[in-house]
Design a protein around this motif. Sequence first.
Motif, PDB file in Angstrom:
ATOM      1  N   ARG A 252       0.880  -1.247  -0.131  1.00 63.60           N
ATOM      2  CA  ARG A 252       0.094  -0.016  -0.115  1.00 63.60           C
ATOM      3  C   ARG A 252       0.596   1.118   0.116  1.00 63.60           C
ATOM      4  O   ARG A 252       0.614   2.313  -0.589  1.00 63.60           O
ATOM      5  N   PHE A 253       1.818   1.145   0.633  1.00 63.01           N
ATOM      6  CA  PHE A 253       3.042   2.210   1.015  1.00 63.01           C
ATOM      7  C   PHE A 253       3.488   2.619  -0.508  1.00 63.01           C
ATOM      8  O   PHE A 253       3.557   3.865  -0.953  1.00 63.01           O
ATOM      9  N   ALA A 254       4.040   1.696  -1.188  1.00 61.74           N
ATOM     10  CA  ALA A 254       4.678   1.789  -2.451  1.00 61.74           C
ATOM     11  C   ALA A 254       3.732   2.117  -3.428  1.00 61.74           C
ATOM     12  O   ALA A 254       4.045   3.036  -4.245  1.00 61.74           O
ATOM     13  N   ILE A 259       6.574   4.345  -5.372  1.00 61.99           N
ATOM     14  CA  ILE A 259       7.959   4.119  -5.060  1.00 61.99           C
ATOM     15  C   ILE A 259       8.125   2.679  -5.395  1.00 61.99           C
ATOM     16  O   ILE A 259       7.429   1.934  -5.200  1.00 61.99           O
ATOM     17  N   PRO A 260       9.287   2.398  -6.291  1.00 59.06           N
ATOM     18  CA  PRO A 260       9.487   1.043  -6.985  1.00 59.06           C
ATOM     19  C   PRO A 260      10.279   0.311  -5.700  1.00 59.06           C
ATOM     20  O   PRO A 260      10.763   0.812  -4.829  1.00 59.06           O
ATOM     21  N   VAL A 261       9.902  -0.942  -5.611  1.00 66.32           N
ATOM     22  CA  VAL A 261      10.307  -2.048  -4.787  1.00 66.32           C
ATOM     23  C   VAL A 261      11.250  -3.000  -5.348  1.00 66.32           C
ATOM     24  O   VAL A 261      10.830  -3.687  -6.044  1.00 66.32           O
ATOM     25  N   ALA A 262      12.434  -3.130  -4.762  1.00 63.94           N
ATOM     26  CA  ALA A 262      13.346  -4.203  -5.184  1.00 63.94           C
ATOM     27  C   ALA A 262      13.419  -5.124  -4.121  1.00 63.94           C
ATOM     28  O   ALA A 262      13.544  -4.615  -2.679  1.00 63.94           O
ATOM     29  N   GLU A 263      13.941  -6.313  -4.404  1.00 65.70           N
ATOM     30  CA  GLU A 263      13.609  -7.316  -3.175  1.00 65.70           C
ATOM     31  C   GLU A 263      15.107  -7.958  -2.981  1.00 65.70           C
ATOM     32  O   GLU A 263      15.677  -8.364  -3.888  1.00 65.70           O
ATOM     33  N   THR A 264      15.483  -8.360  -1.689  1.00 65.21           N
ATOM     34  CA  THR A 264      16.609  -9.301  -1.511  1.00 65.21           C
ATOM     35  C   THR A 264      16.188 -10.518  -1.502  1.00 65.21           C
ATOM     36  O   THR A 264      15.085 -10.850  -1.838  1.00 65.21           O
ATOM     37  N   GLN A 265      17.308 -11.407  -1.385  1.00 62.61           N
ATOM     38  CA  GLN A 265      16.784 -12.840  -1.284  1.00 62.61           C
ATOM     39  C   GLN A 265      15.694 -13.054  -0.134  1.00 62.61           C
ATOM     40  O   GLN A 265      14.662 -14.023  -0.499  1.00 62.61           O
ATOM     41  N   SER A 361       4.711  12.608  -4.239  1.00 65.63           N
ATOM     42  CA  SER A 361       5.409  13.495  -4.854  1.00 65.63           C
ATOM     43  C   SER A 361       6.170  13.093  -5.766  1.00 65.63           C
ATOM     44  O   SER A 361       6.813  13.518  -6.623  1.00 65.63           O
ATOM     45  N   VAL A 362       6.268  11.829  -6.257  1.00 64.95           N
ATOM     46  CA  VAL A 362       7.159  11.486  -7.383  1.00 64.95           C
ATOM     47  C   VAL A 362       6.518  11.499  -8.685  1.00 64.95           C
ATOM     48  O   VAL A 362       5.353  11.535  -8.838  1.00 64.95           O
TER      49      VAL A 362
END
Length: 611
Positions: A252-254, A259-265, A361-362
Amino acid sequence: MSDRVRLTASQAIVRYLSAQRTVVDGQEVPLCAGVFAIFGHGNVAGMGEALSASRAELPTYRAHNEQAMAHAAIAYAKTMRRRRFMACTTSIGPGATNMVTAAALAHVNRLPVLLLPGDVFASRRPDPVLQQVEDFGDPTVTANDCFRPVSRYWDRISRPEQLMRSLPQALGVLTDPAECGPVTLALPQDVQAEAWEYPISFFQPRIHELTRLGPDTRQLTAAAEAIRRAKQPLIIAGGGVHYAQACETLARFAERFSIPVAETQAGKGALRWNHPQNVGSIGVTGSSAANELARDADVIIAIGTRLQDFTTASSSLFRNPRRQLVAINVCRFDAAKFGALQLQGDALRALDELNVLLEPSVSAEYSARVKHLAQTWNSSVEAATAVSDTTLPTDAQVLGAVNRAIGTNGTVVCAAGGLPGELHKLWRAQDSDAYHLEYGYSCMGYEIAGGLGVKLARPDRNVVVMVGDGSYLMMNSEIATAIALGLKLTIVLLDNRGYGCISRLQKSCGGTAFNNLLEEAAPAVDFVAHARSLGAESLQVNNVRELERALNDTRAQTRTVVIVINTDPHHSTAAGGAWWDVAVPEVSGSKDVAAANEKYRKTLRDVSDLE
Ligand SMILES: Cc1ncc(C[n+]2csc(CCOP(=O)(O)OP(=O)(O)O)c2C)c(N)n1
Ligand SMILES: [Mg+2]
C-alpha cells in the motif's frame, strides 16, 4: 499443598517449554512447536525420559542428521515468520558439534532455534567421558564452546536451578525481533538427570506475542524529511518485511507514493511478482531494472535488510555520494550500516507512521521510467525461462518449468549452488509464502532438510525443493525423515555433474577447470536409485517438457518424489546482475589470472567506496 514440584532439569525444560504459548492467526498455539531429537549418551537418559513422558504436549521428531534436523527447525521458524520455533536435542560430542553449522546459519539469518546439546558431566566423575574432547589447560572448555560465537545466547546448565534464570533469558532472545537468533543451552548429562524443587509458578502458561518497537520521533521526522525530498526513490525490501508481517502495508505504501520496490533474497515475495511497483531482485543476482534504479536513486529506503554484499553488489550500488540511504530496521546493528539515516523500529509501524507524514510526490516521468524498466526486465525473464527441447537445459529453463507447474499454493525452497542466483533473478513469486531461500549462509545441504521444515510449518503448501547434485550428495538424509513423517516434498534435482557455479566462478577469475566438475570418465551417480532406496518415488526426465509433465502428474500423490534432470553446468543468466567482489591473485604464473587480476583492480577502483 506444596507450591513446589520436584523435577529433573530435563523435565523442567520440557515443562517450561510446553507452558510457553503464542497466538498465530488469532489462535493460541504452543510457542515451541516440537523437538527434533537424535539420542545418544548425553541425552537419551535425561532429555529422552522427559520428552517421552510429555509427547502429548511437546511432540518429538526423530531425524537422521543433527545438522539437517536443525536446518529443518530453522526453516520451520522462518516459515512461521519467527512466531514459533523448534528445539533440537543431541548427544555430547559429534552429535552436538554436528549442529554448529546450523547454529551459524540461524545466527546469520536472525532465525530462532533452541539448541540443547548434551555435555560432559558437570561433576567430572567419569572424565574423560566417551566423546569428551579434553582441553589440556582448561577443564571448563567442552565441544559445546564451539557454539559460543554462533549463538545469540549461550549457557551451560551446571546446576538444575540455573534454569530459573536461564530459560526466561533464552525465551527472551528467541522471541525478540531485534536480538532473535539461535540459543544454545548446553546440558551436562548428569545435570539433565538431577532433580530440584522448582516453584510451580515457574511453569505458569505464558503468551508471547510479537513486540513492535515504535520509531523514535526525531528519527522519524528526519527520515520523512529525506523521503519527501526524493525525486528518484527506491525501496529495498528485506526479510524484516516478512518477519514484521508488513508485506501488505509495504504494498500500500509503495502504491500510494509510487515508489518502486526491489527485493533481497530474504525479502522476495514481499510484493507479488507482477505488482506494478515490483522491479525485481536487487544486487549481484538482481534485475536490470532494480540495479539501474539503485544506481540512480537519490534516496534508497532499505527496510528490514542486513545489506549483505549480494544486496549491495559488494557496496558498488551504494557508491553514489549524493544518494541518501534511509534504513528502517528493528535492529540497531543493521540500521547503522553504510552511514544510513537510521529509523530504528518495526517495519510495519515505521511504514504506518511515515505514511501519515508523507504526501505523494514522485513525478509521472519517474513512474513511466520504472514501468518501462520493469517491462524490459520481464521480457528478459520470459526469454531466459522459456520452454526448450534441449537435453541439457539451463538452470533457468528448469526453473521456468517448475515455476509454471508449482501452482498458486507453491513454495520453492533452495539454498546453495547456481540456483539461488537464478531463482532470485527469475522466480515469479505469486504470494509472500512462495519463496524460501536460505542465502544468508547459503549452506549446501540445507535444501531438503529445509523443505521438511517448511512442510511441517505449512502442510497446505506444495513444497518444491530445487537442489543441485552437489548439495544433494552433501545432505539428503531427511528424505527418509520426510517419508517417515508422511510429509510430501517434491524434490527437483539438477544434475550438472559437479559444482557448476564454482566452476564458472573459477573461470571468471582466470582459473582453469580444476576440482569442481566431475571428470568425464567419472561414473554417473544413479540418483533415481538412491532416492528410491530412501523410500521416495523417483524418476529421470530428459527435458523441461517432461519435467513439467512429471511435476503435474505427481502433484496429487502423497509420497515424497525426486525428479532428476541433467543440466548444463556452463550456463547462467547473463541479463541483469551486478558486480561481486571475489579477490583474484596478485601473482600467478597464469596469464589468464594476471589479466583477471588487472580487471579486478580496475573494477575495484571504479566501484568500491573503500579504494
Ligand atoms: C556447506 C557448503 N560447502 C561449500 C559451499 C561452497 N559452494 C557453494 S555452491 C557449491 C557447489 C554446489 O554444487 P551443486 O549443488 O551441484 O550446484 P551447482 O553449483 O552445480 O549449481 C559449493 C561447493 C557451500 N556454500 N556450502
Ligand atoms: Mg551441480
